[in-house]
Scaffold this active site. Structure first.
Site, PDB file in Angstrom:
ATOM      1  CB  CYS A 113      -2.079   5.412  -1.597  1.00 41.48           C
ATOM      2  SG  CYS A 113      -2.882   6.966  -2.003  1.00 41.48           S
ATOM      3  CG  HIS A 257       1.467   5.675  -3.652  1.00 36.81           C
ATOM      4  ND1 HIS A 257       0.707   5.800  -4.785  1.00 36.81           N
ATOM      5  CD2 HIS A 257       1.026   6.612  -2.775  1.00 36.81           C
ATOM      6  CE1 HIS A 257      -0.174   6.779  -4.589  1.00 36.81           C
ATOM      7  NE2 HIS A 257       0.001   7.285  -3.388  1.00 36.81           N
ATOM      8  CG  ASN A 287      -1.464  10.179  -5.325  1.00 34.51           C
ATOM      9  OD1 ASN A 287      -1.932   9.088  -5.654  1.00 34.51           O
ATOM     10  ND2 ASN A 287      -1.200  10.484  -4.074  1.00 34.51           N
TER      11      ASN A 287
END
Ligand code: COA
Length: 330
Positions: A113, A257, A287
Site C-alpha cells: 500500500c 491511501h 482498496n
C-alpha cells in the site's frame, strides 16, 4: 538542486463493476456489513486480457498525454505493485515494451500500500539530482484473481479491488512541486498482513498442502492493522508538515491511501483535520493498494479538487508494515 513536480496523472479502472451484493452470492457477507465497516459500495475486477502491466500501461499512456509528452520522452520507469503479472520479470519492463519506450531503466517496487509513495520518492530523487528529466511512476494491482471467495476469506476479500494509476514526474523550480517524501518500515509485523505462497523459501514453492491450508490467499489481522494504520498515518503526515515548516491549517487536501473509510475518518479525527479536507473514493473502487493514491490524484485533478499552488499531502500505510508520506506544492 532543482525541484521535481508531478506534471501528468492518469488512471485505468477495469469496466467490470462488482457491487457488494454480488459478493453475497459467494460468501456469508452483506452490503450493510461491508459499507458500515469499510465504506466500500463496489469495486472493479479485471477481465480476460487485463493485468497489472496492461492497466499500468494504459494509466501511464494517459498520464503522458496530460503531461504533453510522448513515450520517447520517458527516461525511467518505476512500477509499484504487490501483484505483478509474473514472479519474474517485473511489470516495469513489460510496460517499457507495451508503451514502446526507449531502452530505459525499469524498476519494480514491492512495498504494497505504500508502494506508490516509495516509487515517487525514487522518481523525486532522480529528477531533483538531475539524473533524469521525466520519470514514469505507476501503481497497479490485480487482487481479484488471488482472493479467497469462501466465507473463510471474507474479511480480506471484501476490501480489495483492481485498478491502476500513474504520474509523470518532471523538473521544476526548487521549492515547488514535491517538497519531500518520508518512508518507514517495521518488518517485525510482516506476517500481520501478508501472502505467504508461492514462496521461494519453500521447496516446492507451492504444494497441495499449502493450497489446502489456504496459504496462497492473503492473511490480515484486521484489528491490528487498523490500530497501527491510524497511528502511523497520523505520525507520517505530521512528520511531513513539521519538516517543511507547515501547520495542519496550511494543508489544502489530504489524499490518503484508500485503505478503509473508517481509517481515514479516524486519522482526520486524530489530527483534528476536517473531513472535507480528506479525499475519499474507496466507495467506488475498494482498496487498490499501490494504485489507490495515483487513481485518487487523477480524480482530484479532474474534479478540480487540487489547483496550482495548493498544499497537498499524500500518505499511506500497509503491509510490511510500511508507511509513507509526500508533501506537494501543486
Ligand atoms: N462480512 C460479514 N461479516 C464479517 C466479514 C464480512 N466480510 N468479515 C468479518 N466478519 C465478521 C467476523 O467474522 C466477526 O464475526 P464474529 O463476531 O461472529 O466473530 C465480525 O464480523 C466482526 O469482525 P471483526 O474482525 O472484529 O470486525 P472489525 O470491526 O474489526 O472489522 C475489518 C473488520 C477488516 C473491516 C477491520 O478490522 C479493518 O478495517 N481493518 C483494517 C483493514 C485494512 O484497512 N486493511 C488494509 C490496510 S492497507
Amino acid at each position: 538542486m532543482r525541484g521535481a513536480r508531478i506534471i501528468g496523472t492518469g488512471r485505468y479502472l477495469p469496466s467490470r463493476v462488482v457491487p457488494n451484493v454480488e459478493l453475497e452470492n459467494y460468501m456469508d457477507t452483506s452490503d450493510e456489513w461491508i459499507q458500515q465497516r469499510t465504506g466500500i459500495k463496489e469495486r472493479r475486477y479485471v477481465q480476460e486480457g487485463e493485468s497489472s502491466a496492461t492497466m499500468g500501461a494504459e494509466a501511464a499512456r494517459k498520464a503522458l498525454e496530460k503531461a504533453g509528452l510522448s513515450p520517447e520522452d520517458v527516461d525511467f520507469v518505476v512500477f509499484a505493485t504487490l501483484s505483478p503479472d509474473y514472479f519474474f520479470p517485473g511489470c516495469g519492463v513489460l510496460v517499457q515494451d507495451m508503451l514502446g519506450l526507449r531502452e530505459v531503466g525499469a524498476l519494480d517496487v514491492r512495498n504494497q500500500c505504500s508502494g506508490f509513495i516509495y516509487a515517487l520518492q525514487v522518481a523525486e530523487s532522480l529528477v531533483k539530482v538531475g539524473r533524469y528529466d521525466h520519470v514514469l511512476v505507476i501503481g497497479a494491482e490485480v487482487h481479484s484473481t488471488g482472493l479467497d471467495f469462501s466465507t473463510e476469506g471474507r474479511d480480506v476479500t471484501v476490501i480489495f479491488g483492481d485498478g491502476a494509476g500513474a504520474v509523470v514526474v518532471g523538473p521544476s523550480d526548487p521549492g515547488e512541486g514535491i517538497l519531500g517524501t518520508w518512508t518507514h518500515s517495521e518488518g517485525k509485523y510482516a506476517k500481520q498482513l501478508w501472502c505467504e505462497a508461492p514462496s521461494s523459501a519453500c521447496n516446492p514453492r507451492i504444494s497441495e498442502e499449502m493450497l489446502r491450508e489456504r496459504r496462497h490467499f492473503p492473511y490480515m489481522n484486521g484489528r491490528y492493522v487498523f490500530t497501527h494504520a491510524v497511528k502511523r498515518f497520523s505520525e507520517v503526515i505530521s512528520e511531513a508538515l513539521e519538516e517543511c515548516g507547515y501547520a495542519l491549517e496550511d494543508l489544502d487536501l489530504l489524499i490518503p491511501h484508500q485503505a478503509n473509510l473508517r481509517i481515514s475518518q479516524a486519522v482526520a479525527k486524530n489530527l483534528g483535520l476536517s473531513e472535507e479536507k480528506v479525499f475519499s473514493n474507496i466507495q467506488k473502487y475498494g482498496n487498490t493498494t499501490a494504485a489507490s493514491i495515483p487513481i485518487a490524484l487523477d480524480e482530484c485533478v479532474e474534479e478540480g479538487r487540487v489547483s496550482r499552488g495548493d498544499l497537498v499531502c499524500l500518505a499511506s500505510f500497509g503491509s510490511g508494515f510500511t508507511w509513507a508520506s509526500a508533501l506537494v506544492r501543486w
